[in-house]
Write an enzyme that holds these catalytic residues in place. Sequence first.
Site, PDB file in Angstrom:
ATOM      1  N   ASP A  30     -42.313  -9.267 -50.400  1.00 58.58           N
ATOM      2  CA  ASP A  30     -42.632  -9.984 -49.201  1.00 58.58           C
ATOM      3  C   ASP A  30     -43.962  -9.270 -48.530  1.00 58.58           C
ATOM      4  O   ASP A  30     -43.915  -7.999 -48.603  1.00 58.58           O
ATOM      5  CB  ASP A  30     -41.345  -9.844 -48.173  1.00 58.58           C
ATOM      6  CG  ASP A  30     -41.589 -10.806 -46.991  1.00 58.58           C
ATOM      7  OD1 ASP A  30     -40.960 -11.790 -46.865  1.00 58.58           O
ATOM      8  OD2 ASP A  30     -42.493 -10.458 -46.327  1.00 58.58           O
ATOM      9  N   ILE A  31     -44.938 -10.103 -48.097  1.00 60.92           N
ATOM     10  CA  ILE A  31     -45.909  -9.327 -47.475  1.00 60.92           C
ATOM     11  C   ILE A  31     -45.838  -8.653 -46.256  1.00 60.92           C
ATOM     12  O   ILE A  31     -46.443  -7.877 -46.084  1.00 60.92           O
ATOM     13  CB  ILE A  31     -47.013 -10.655 -47.386  1.00 60.92           C
ATOM     14  CG1 ILE A  31     -48.433  -9.989 -47.414  1.00 60.92           C
ATOM     15  CG2 ILE A  31     -46.758 -11.237 -46.175  1.00 60.92           C
ATOM     16  CD1 ILE A  31     -49.523 -11.099 -47.497  1.00 60.92           C
ATOM     17  N   ASN A  87     -33.041 -18.165 -44.305  1.00 65.77           N
ATOM     18  CA  ASN A  87     -33.032 -18.630 -43.039  1.00 65.77           C
ATOM     19  C   ASN A  87     -33.117 -20.353 -43.612  1.00 65.77           C
ATOM     20  O   ASN A  87     -33.968 -20.756 -44.256  1.00 65.77           O
ATOM     21  CB  ASN A  87     -34.177 -18.372 -42.601  1.00 65.77           C
ATOM     22  CG  ASN A  87     -34.217 -16.701 -42.204  1.00 65.77           C
ATOM     23  OD1 ASN A  87     -33.189 -16.233 -41.801  1.00 65.77           O
ATOM     24  ND2 ASN A  87     -35.388 -15.987 -42.376  1.00 65.77           N
ATOM     25  N   VAL A  96     -41.558 -20.643 -44.030  1.00 62.25           N
ATOM     26  CA  VAL A  96     -41.958 -21.069 -45.152  1.00 62.25           C
ATOM     27  C   VAL A  96     -41.052 -22.151 -45.899  1.00 62.25           C
ATOM     28  O   VAL A  96     -39.803 -21.740 -46.003  1.00 62.25           O
ATOM     29  CB  VAL A  96     -42.342 -20.171 -46.209  1.00 62.25           C
ATOM     30  CG1 VAL A  96     -42.857 -20.649 -47.499  1.00 62.25           C
ATOM     31  CG2 VAL A  96     -43.446 -19.010 -45.703  1.00 62.25           C
ATOM     32  N   HIS A 100     -36.045 -19.786 -50.530  1.00 69.38           N
ATOM     33  CA  HIS A 100     -36.186 -18.498 -50.823  1.00 69.38           C
ATOM     34  C   HIS A 100     -34.805 -17.506 -50.485  1.00 69.38           C
ATOM     35  O   HIS A 100     -34.450 -17.671 -49.146  1.00 69.38           O
ATOM     36  CB  HIS A 100     -37.490 -17.755 -50.166  1.00 69.38           C
ATOM     37  CG  HIS A 100     -37.746 -18.014 -48.863  1.00 69.38           C
ATOM     38  ND1 HIS A 100     -38.269 -19.148 -48.455  1.00 69.38           N
ATOM     39  CD2 HIS A 100     -37.642 -17.069 -48.090  1.00 69.38           C
ATOM     40  CE1 HIS A 100     -38.439 -19.156 -46.950  1.00 69.38           C
ATOM     41  NE2 HIS A 100     -37.942 -17.854 -46.884  1.00 69.38           N
ATOM     42  N   HIS A 102     -34.196 -13.854 -49.313  1.00 69.54           N
ATOM     43  CA  HIS A 102     -34.560 -12.527 -48.925  1.00 69.54           C
ATOM     44  C   HIS A 102     -33.688 -11.599 -49.274  1.00 69.54           C
ATOM     45  O   HIS A 102     -32.590 -11.705 -49.220  1.00 69.54           O
ATOM     46  CB  HIS A 102     -34.717 -12.509 -47.485  1.00 69.54           C
ATOM     47  CG  HIS A 102     -35.593 -13.262 -46.681  1.00 69.54           C
ATOM     48  ND1 HIS A 102     -36.934 -12.735 -46.180  1.00 69.54           N
ATOM     49  CD2 HIS A 102     -35.553 -14.641 -46.232  1.00 69.54           C
ATOM     50  CE1 HIS A 102     -37.678 -13.664 -45.648  1.00 69.54           C
ATOM     51  NE2 HIS A 102     -36.575 -14.896 -45.688  1.00 69.54           N
TER      52      HIS A 102
HETATM   53  P1  5GP Z   1     -38.710 -17.133 -43.593  1.00 70.64           P
HETATM   54  O1  5GP Z   1     -39.142 -17.059 -42.472  1.00 70.64           O
HETATM   55  O2  5GP Z   1     -39.442 -18.650 -44.054  1.00 70.64           O
HETATM   56  O3  5GP Z   1     -37.341 -17.258 -44.115  1.00 70.64           O
HETATM   57  O4  5GP Z   1     -39.630 -16.166 -44.715  1.00 70.64           O
HETATM   58  C1  5GP Z   1     -40.716 -16.502 -45.176  1.00 70.64           C
HETATM   59  C2  5GP Z   1     -41.019 -14.878 -45.622  1.00 70.64           C
HETATM   60  O5  5GP Z   1     -42.401 -15.215 -46.343  1.00 70.64           O
HETATM   61  C3  5GP Z   1     -41.604 -13.910 -44.494  1.00 70.64           C
HETATM   62  O6  5GP Z   1     -40.450 -12.751 -44.662  1.00 70.64           O
HETATM   63  C4  5GP Z   1     -42.981 -13.700 -44.591  1.00 70.64           C
HETATM   64  O7  5GP Z   1     -43.101 -12.091 -44.529  1.00 70.64           O
HETATM   65  C5  5GP Z   1     -43.256 -14.044 -46.155  1.00 70.64           C
HETATM   66  N1  5GP Z   1     -44.574 -14.435 -46.451  1.00 70.64           N
HETATM   67  C6  5GP Z   1     -45.331 -15.264 -45.485  1.00 70.64           C
HETATM   68  N2  5GP Z   1     -46.326 -15.383 -46.126  1.00 70.64           N
HETATM   69  C7  5GP Z   1     -46.492 -14.832 -47.466  1.00 70.64           C
HETATM   70  C8  5GP Z   1     -47.447 -14.348 -48.403  1.00 70.64           C
HETATM   71  O8  5GP Z   1     -48.610 -15.104 -48.450  1.00 70.64           O
HETATM   72  N3  5GP Z   1     -47.149 -13.585 -49.396  1.00 70.64           N
HETATM   73  C9  5GP Z   1     -45.966 -13.257 -49.618  1.00 70.64           C
HETATM   74  N4  5GP Z   1     -45.811 -12.122 -50.434  1.00 70.64           N
HETATM   75  N5  5GP Z   1     -45.012 -13.368 -48.712  1.00 70.64           N
HETATM   76  C10 5GP Z   1     -45.267 -14.156 -47.653  1.00 70.64           C
END
Ligand code: 5GP
Length: 114
Positions: A30-31, A87, A96, A100, A102
Amino acid sequence: MTDCLFCKIAAKEVPARIVHEDDDTLAFEDINPQAPKHLLVIPKKHIPTLNDVVPEDAPALGHLFSTAALLAKQGGFAERGWRVVVNVNRDAHQLVFHVHLHVLAGRPFHWPPG
Ligand code: 5GP
Ligand code: ZN
């Protein structure tokens, strides 16, 4: 899905620190990590949210979990413990829209979650 960030990562159009890849699954760091270890495990198939999962997706989603377990063993955090989070939509803060897992590890986690 041309405008999906995680499809672009799976297609290698957007760089990521990939830790595992096979025919159906990709895992990468995760970034914006929320724990010392924070991986994202995705199906290569574009599925926007868990709401969109259909019975035919069961093998691919099962494979996500076996990949997460493999990464936990390889990463050395299987025994101490780790957390999986998915989520779904706005109340859960999904940002996103490509399913996925986490995979979080390396510190204690609170329960109930925030
Ligand atoms: P969500 O909130 O949709 O459950 O999680 C999306 C995750 O994607 C977040 O933890 C966010 O930090 C990660 N993320 C967003 N953009 C990028 C990216 O460009 N690269 C990577 N590796 N992770 C990302
Ligand atoms: Zn996608």
